[in-house]
Scaffold this motif. Structure first.
Motif, PDB file in Angstrom:
ATOM      1  N   ALA A 252      73.811  26.304  62.466  1.00  0.00           N
ATOM      2  CA  ALA A 252      73.358  26.503  61.020  1.00  0.00           C
ATOM      3  C   ALA A 252      73.164  25.054  60.521  1.00  0.00           C
ATOM      4  CB  ALA A 252      74.034  27.151  60.083  1.00  0.00           C
ATOM      5  N   ALA A 253      74.343  24.301  60.698  1.00  0.00           N
ATOM      6  CA  ALA A 253      74.490  22.565  60.471  1.00  0.00           C
ATOM      7  C   ALA A 253      73.042  21.837  61.154  1.00  0.00           C
ATOM      8  CB  ALA A 253      75.536  22.012  60.754  1.00  0.00           C
ATOM      9  N   ALA A 254      72.972  22.216  62.511  1.00  0.00           N
ATOM     10  CA  ALA A 254      71.928  21.674  63.177  1.00  0.00           C
ATOM     11  C   ALA A 254      70.625  21.849  62.756  1.00  0.00           C
ATOM     12  CB  ALA A 254      72.082  21.783  64.592  1.00  0.00           C
ATOM     13  N   ALA A 255      70.428  23.125  62.198  1.00  0.00           N
ATOM     14  CA  ALA A 255      69.197  23.507  61.816  1.00  0.00           C
ATOM     15  C   ALA A 255      68.767  22.591  60.394  1.00  0.00           C
ATOM     16  CB  ALA A 255      69.036  24.932  61.537  1.00  0.00           C
ATOM     17  N   GLN A 256      69.775  22.787  59.493  1.00  0.00           N
ATOM     18  CA  GLN A 256      69.615  22.053  58.374  1.00  0.00           C
ATOM     19  C   GLN A 256      69.300  20.561  58.420  1.00  0.00           C
ATOM     20  OE1 GLN A 256      69.464  23.695  55.175  1.00  0.00           O
ATOM     21  NE2 GLN A 256      68.657  21.640  54.640  1.00  0.00           N
ATOM     22  N   ARG A 257      69.949  19.982  59.489  1.00  0.00           N
ATOM     23  CA  ARG A 257      69.672  18.592  59.657  1.00  0.00           C
ATOM     24  C   ARG A 257      68.202  18.413  60.056  1.00  0.00           C
ATOM     25  NH1 ARG A 257      68.659  15.839  63.902  1.00  0.00           N
ATOM     26  NH2 ARG A 257      69.063  13.542  63.749  1.00  0.00           N
ATOM     27  N   GLU A 258      67.578  19.245  61.012  1.00  0.00           N
ATOM     28  CA  GLU A 258      66.268  19.239  61.390  1.00  0.00           C
ATOM     29  C   GLU A 258      65.465  19.255  60.106  1.00  0.00           C
ATOM     30  OE1 GLU A 258      65.511  22.201  64.192  1.00  0.00           O
ATOM     31  OE2 GLU A 258      65.989  20.638  65.836  1.00  0.00           O
ATOM     32  N   VAL A 259      65.661  20.250  59.284  1.00  0.00           N
ATOM     33  CA  VAL A 259      64.916  20.167  58.025  1.00  0.00           C
ATOM     34  C   VAL A 259      64.864  18.979  57.197  1.00  0.00           C
ATOM     35  CG1 VAL A 259      64.555  21.346  55.679  1.00  0.00           C
ATOM     36  CG2 VAL A 259      65.094  22.950  58.010  1.00  0.00           C
ATOM     37  N   ASN A 260      66.196  18.448  56.885  1.00  0.00           N
ATOM     38  CA  ASN A 260      66.404  17.370  56.131  1.00  0.00           C
ATOM     39  C   ASN A 260      65.650  16.048  56.784  1.00  0.00           C
ATOM     40  OD1 ASN A 260      68.058  18.881  54.538  1.00  0.00           O
ATOM     41  ND2 ASN A 260      70.028  17.986  55.281  1.00  0.00           N
ATOM     42  N   VAL A 261      65.668  15.967  58.064  1.00  0.00           N
ATOM     43  CA  VAL A 261      65.126  14.935  58.817  1.00  0.00           C
ATOM     44  C   VAL A 261      63.498  14.918  58.566  1.00  0.00           C
ATOM     45  CG1 VAL A 261      64.563  13.756  60.923  1.00  0.00           C
ATOM     46  CG2 VAL A 261      66.970  14.254  60.451  1.00  0.00           C
ATOM     47  N   HIS A 262      63.165  16.110  58.938  1.00  0.00           N
ATOM     48  CA  HIS A 262      61.534  16.466  58.456  1.00  0.00           C
ATOM     49  C   HIS A 262      60.928  15.912  57.413  1.00  0.00           C
ATOM     50  CE1 HIS A 262      57.665  18.331  59.311  1.00  0.00           C
ATOM     51  NE2 HIS A 262      58.020  19.093  58.111  1.00  0.00           N
ATOM     52  N   ARG A 263      61.602  16.585  56.308  1.00  0.00           N
ATOM     53  CA  ARG A 263      61.383  16.067  54.811  1.00  0.00           C
ATOM     54  C   ARG A 263      61.672  14.582  54.521  1.00  0.00           C
ATOM     55  NH1 ARG A 263      64.528  21.240  52.145  1.00  0.00           N
ATOM     56  NH2 ARG A 263      63.063  23.069  52.375  1.00  0.00           N
ATOM     57  N   ALA A 264      62.460  14.077  55.023  1.00  0.00           N
ATOM     58  CA  ALA A 264      62.746  12.466  54.956  1.00  0.00           C
ATOM     59  C   ALA A 264      61.429  11.932  55.237  1.00  0.00           C
ATOM     60  CB  ALA A 264      64.240  12.092  55.221  1.00  0.00           C
ATOM     61  N   ILE A 265      61.139  12.207  56.621  1.00  0.00           N
ATOM     62  CA  ILE A 265      60.110  11.546  57.307  1.00  0.00           C
ATOM     63  C   ILE A 265      58.738  11.569  56.436  1.00  0.00           C
ATOM     64  CG2 ILE A 265      58.512  11.536  59.514  1.00  0.00           C
ATOM     65  CD1 ILE A 265      61.140  12.058  60.877  1.00  0.00           C
ATOM     66  N   LEU A 266      58.622  12.849  56.100  1.00  0.00           N
ATOM     67  CA  LEU A 266      57.207  13.253  55.483  1.00  0.00           C
ATOM     68  C   LEU A 266      57.477  12.636  54.036  1.00  0.00           C
ATOM     69  CD1 LEU A 266      56.536  16.786  56.301  1.00  0.00           C
ATOM     70  CD2 LEU A 266      55.542  14.995  57.390  1.00  0.00           C
ATOM     71  N   GLY A 267      58.549  12.676  53.426  1.00  0.00           N
ATOM     72  CA  GLY A 267      58.671  12.087  52.030  1.00  0.00           C
ATOM     73  C   GLY A 267      58.408  10.725  52.072  1.00  0.00           C
ATOM     74  N   ALA A 268      58.825   9.830  53.399  1.00  0.00           N
ATOM     75  CA  ALA A 268      58.553   8.555  53.366  1.00  0.00           C
ATOM     76  C   ALA A 268      57.077   8.426  53.557  1.00  0.00           C
ATOM     77  CB  ALA A 268      59.617   7.860  54.478  1.00  0.00           C
ATOM     78  N   GLY A 269      56.236   9.177  53.786  1.00  0.00           N
ATOM     79  CA  GLY A 269      54.770   8.849  53.980  1.00  0.00           C
ATOM     80  C   GLY A 269      54.386   8.763  55.535  1.00  0.00           C
ATOM     81  N   ALA A 270      55.327   8.970  56.321  1.00  0.00           N
ATOM     82  CA  ALA A 270      55.140   8.860  57.790  1.00  0.00           C
ATOM     83  C   ALA A 270      54.511  10.349  58.294  1.00  0.00           C
ATOM     84  CB  ALA A 270      56.386   8.218  58.587  1.00  0.00           C
ATOM     85  N   GLU A 271      54.028  10.365  59.556  1.00  0.00           N
ATOM     86  CA  GLU A 271      53.974  11.764  60.211  1.00  0.00           C
ATOM     87  C   GLU A 271      54.837  11.923  60.997  1.00  0.00           C
ATOM     88  OE1 GLU A 271      49.271  12.204  61.288  1.00  0.00           O
ATOM     89  OE2 GLU A 271      49.652   9.946  61.169  1.00  0.00           O
ATOM     90  N   HIS A 272      55.251  13.051  61.249  1.00  0.00           N
ATOM     91  CA  HIS A 272      56.258  13.487  62.382  1.00  0.00           C
ATOM     92  C   HIS A 272      55.861  14.352  63.527  1.00  0.00           C
ATOM     93  CE1 HIS A 272      60.180  15.830  62.416  1.00  0.00           C
ATOM     94  NE2 HIS A 272      60.200  15.108  63.121  1.00  0.00           N
ATOM     95  N   LEU A 273      56.147  13.798  64.672  1.00  0.00           N
ATOM     96  CA  LEU A 273      55.944  14.395  65.914  1.00  0.00           C
ATOM     97  C   LEU A 273      57.305  14.604  66.632  1.00  0.00           C
ATOM     98  CD1 LEU A 273      54.568  15.339  68.435  1.00  0.00           C
ATOM     99  CD2 LEU A 273      54.332  12.980  68.983  1.00  0.00           C
ATOM    100  N   ASP A 274      57.891  15.942  66.634  1.00  0.00           N
ATOM    101  CA  ASP A 274      59.044  16.440  67.363  1.00  0.00           C
ATOM    102  C   ASP A 274      58.890  16.634  68.783  1.00  0.00           C
ATOM    103  OD1 ASP A 274      61.391  17.278  67.724  1.00  0.00           O
ATOM    104  OD2 ASP A 274      61.304  19.221  66.557  1.00  0.00           O
ATOM    105  N   VAL A 275      59.543  15.940  69.476  1.00  0.00           N
ATOM    106  CA  VAL A 275      59.347  16.300  70.956  1.00  0.00           C
ATOM    107  C   VAL A 275      60.984  16.797  71.547  1.00  0.00           C
ATOM    108  CG1 VAL A 275      57.441  14.901  71.502  1.00  0.00           C
ATOM    109  CG2 VAL A 275      59.538  13.616  71.788  1.00  0.00           C
ATOM    110  N   ASP A 276      60.912  17.583  72.499  1.00  0.00           N
ATOM    111  CA  ASP A 276      62.242  17.889  72.983  1.00  0.00           C
ATOM    112  C   ASP A 276      62.374  17.772  74.450  1.00  0.00           C
ATOM    113  OD1 ASP A 276      64.201  20.228  73.639  1.00  0.00           O
ATOM    114  OD2 ASP A 276      64.741  19.824  71.680  1.00  0.00           O
ATOM    115  N   THR A 277      63.561  17.646  75.115  1.00  0.00           N
ATOM    116  CA  THR A 277      63.789  17.685  76.563  1.00  0.00           C
ATOM    117  C   THR A 277      63.628  18.896  77.030  1.00  0.00           C
ATOM    118  OG1 THR A 277      66.280  17.857  76.371  1.00  0.00           O
ATOM    119  CG2 THR A 277      65.181  15.699  76.261  1.00  0.00           C
ATOM    120  N   GLY A 278      63.779  19.988  76.344  1.00  0.00           N
ATOM    121  CA  GLY A 278      63.603  21.249  76.894  1.00  0.00           C
ATOM    122  C   GLY A 278      62.218  22.109  76.584  1.00  0.00           C
TER     123      GLY A 278
END
Length: 309
Positions: A252-278
Motif C-alpha cells: 500500500a505504501a509503495a502504491a501510494q508513493r508511485e501515485v505521489n511521484v507521478h502527480r509530482a512529475i506531471l505537476g512540474a510540467g514534465a512528461e512521465h515515462l515509467d519503465v520496469d525491470t520486470g
C-alpha cells in the motif's frame, strides 16, 4: 554492471525500436522543433514567444502554436546512477535498464544536426559529458558505465543536480531525467526535493522524466526472514516477510508513493515515462510515444485532461 549494456539489446529489440523510428517522422521522433503543427489555447509553461497574435486577437483566450520535431534538436540526458539504481530482481539492475533507455533516446533523436549530451549522477559526483551526435553519445555512455562498475556511497541530491543541469545547459531543447526518484531518507510524499527544480527545467525545455523501477519495490515476497540493506547508507533491517499484514502495508505504501511521484512529475510540467525491470520496456516506450502524439493534438482542447495516467 558487467559488460556493455547495449550487448543485451538483441536484434529483435533493435528491429522493434527501428520500427518506431521508421515511417512518419512526426509520429516517432522525440523533441521540440520549429515547424508549427497546430494552434492551441495557452497553458502555463508554454513558450510566450510562440503566441499566435492573429488568432489571439480574434479570440477571448490567448493561443500558441505547438511544433513538431525538426532536425536541429539539442538533447541533454541526466542519468541517475546513485546506489539505489544498482538494484534488480528480474533480468538486470535498474541502472542496466536506464542505460538501455539512454540507447533508445540516442536512436530516436539521431538525425543530421542533432546533438546529445549526457550528465551522470553517482556516488563519485556529477560528470558532465560533451555533446555529440545522439547515437554516438548513447554508445559512449554505455561503454563508460561498463568500465566504471558499481560505486558505494551517497550521491548528491537529485534536486540540486537537476538545478545545476538546468543552469548549465540553457539552449531550449529536449531534456530527459532518468532516475528511480527514490529519496535516500525514505521521503515518499510531496513536495519532493526534486519537484521545484524539475518545474524550473520544464518551464524552459521539453522535459521527459523516466522513472525506473523494479517489481520488488512494489511488493515483498513471502520468503520468511529477510535482511534489507539501504544501498545509500548501508543500514540494515531484518524483517519477517511471512507477516501478511506487513506485506500488505508495504504494498500500500509503495502504491501510494508511485501515485505521489507521478502527480509530482506531471505537476512540474514534465512528461512521465515509467519503465520496469520486470516489464517489456520497448512496449512501454511505444505506448508513451503514441500517447505523446495524441496529447500534442488534443492538449488545450475543451474537456481534455493531459494528466490522466
Amino acid at each position: 554492471m558487467s559488460g556493455n549494456p547495449f550487448r543485451s539489446l538483441d536484434l529483435g529489440l533493435r528491429r522493434r525500436l527501428d520500427s518506431l523510428v521508421a515511417g512518419d517522422h512526426d509520429s516517432s521522433r522525440l523533441g521540440a522543433g520549429s515547424e508549427p503543427e497546430e494552434v492551441v489555447r495557452y497553458q502555463p509553461g508554454d513558450d510566450v514567444r510562440r503566441i499566435d497574435w492573429n488568432i489571439t486577437a480574434r479570440s477571448v483566450d490567448m493561443h500558441v502554436w505547438r511544433s513538431r520535431a525538426d532536425n536541429q534538436l539539442d538533447t541533454w540526458v541526466l542519468l541517475d546512477l546513485s546506489p539505489s539504481m544498482a538494484f534488480g530482481t528480474v533480468t538486470g539492475e535498474k541502472r542496466d535498464l536506464a542505460a538501455q533507455v539512454v540507447w533508445a533516446i540516442g536512436e530516436l533523436t539521431d538525425a543530421p544536426g542533432n546533438r546529445m549530451g549526457i550528465a551522470t549522477l553517482s556516488a563519485d559526483g556529477v560528470r558532465w559529458g560533451r555533446p555529440e551526435r545522439s547515437r554516438f553519445a548513447a554508445h559512449r555512455c554505455g561503454r563508460e558505465m561498463a568500465a566504471a562498475g558499481d560505486r558505494e556511497g551517497t550521491a548528491a541530491p537529485l534536486g540540486s543536480t537537476i538545478d545545476a543541469f538546468s543552469r548549465r545547459y540553457r539552449r531550449t531543447g529536449l531534456r530527459v531525467v532518468i532516475s528511480d526518484f527514490i529519496d535516500p531518507d525514505g521521503h515518499h510524499e510531496a513536495p519532493f526535493e526534486w519537484q521545484h527544480p524539475l518545474r524550473h527545467l520544464a518551464a524552459r525545455h521539453d522535459v521527459i522524466a523516466v522513472e525506473v523501477s523494479d517489481p520488488r519495490e512494489r511488493e515483498l515476497p513471502n520468503v520468511g526472514a529477510l535482511t534489507l540493506v539501504d544501498p545509500e547508507s548501508g543500514r540494515q533491517r531484518h524483517i519477517w516477510t511471512g507477516d501478511r499484514h506487513l506485506r500488505d502495508r508495504y504494498a500500500a505504501a509503495a502504491a501510494q508513493r508511485e501515485v505521489n511521484v507521478h502527480r509530482a512529475i506531471l505537476g512540474a510540467g514534465a512528461e512521465h515515462l515509467d519503465v520496469d525491470t520486470g516489464r517489456d520496456w520497448i512496449r512501454d516506450l511505444a505506448a508513451f510515444l503514441r500517447a505523446r502524439r495524441r496529447t500534442s493534438h488534443t492538449v488545450g482542447r475543451p474537456g481534455h485532461n493531459a494528466h490522466i495516467r
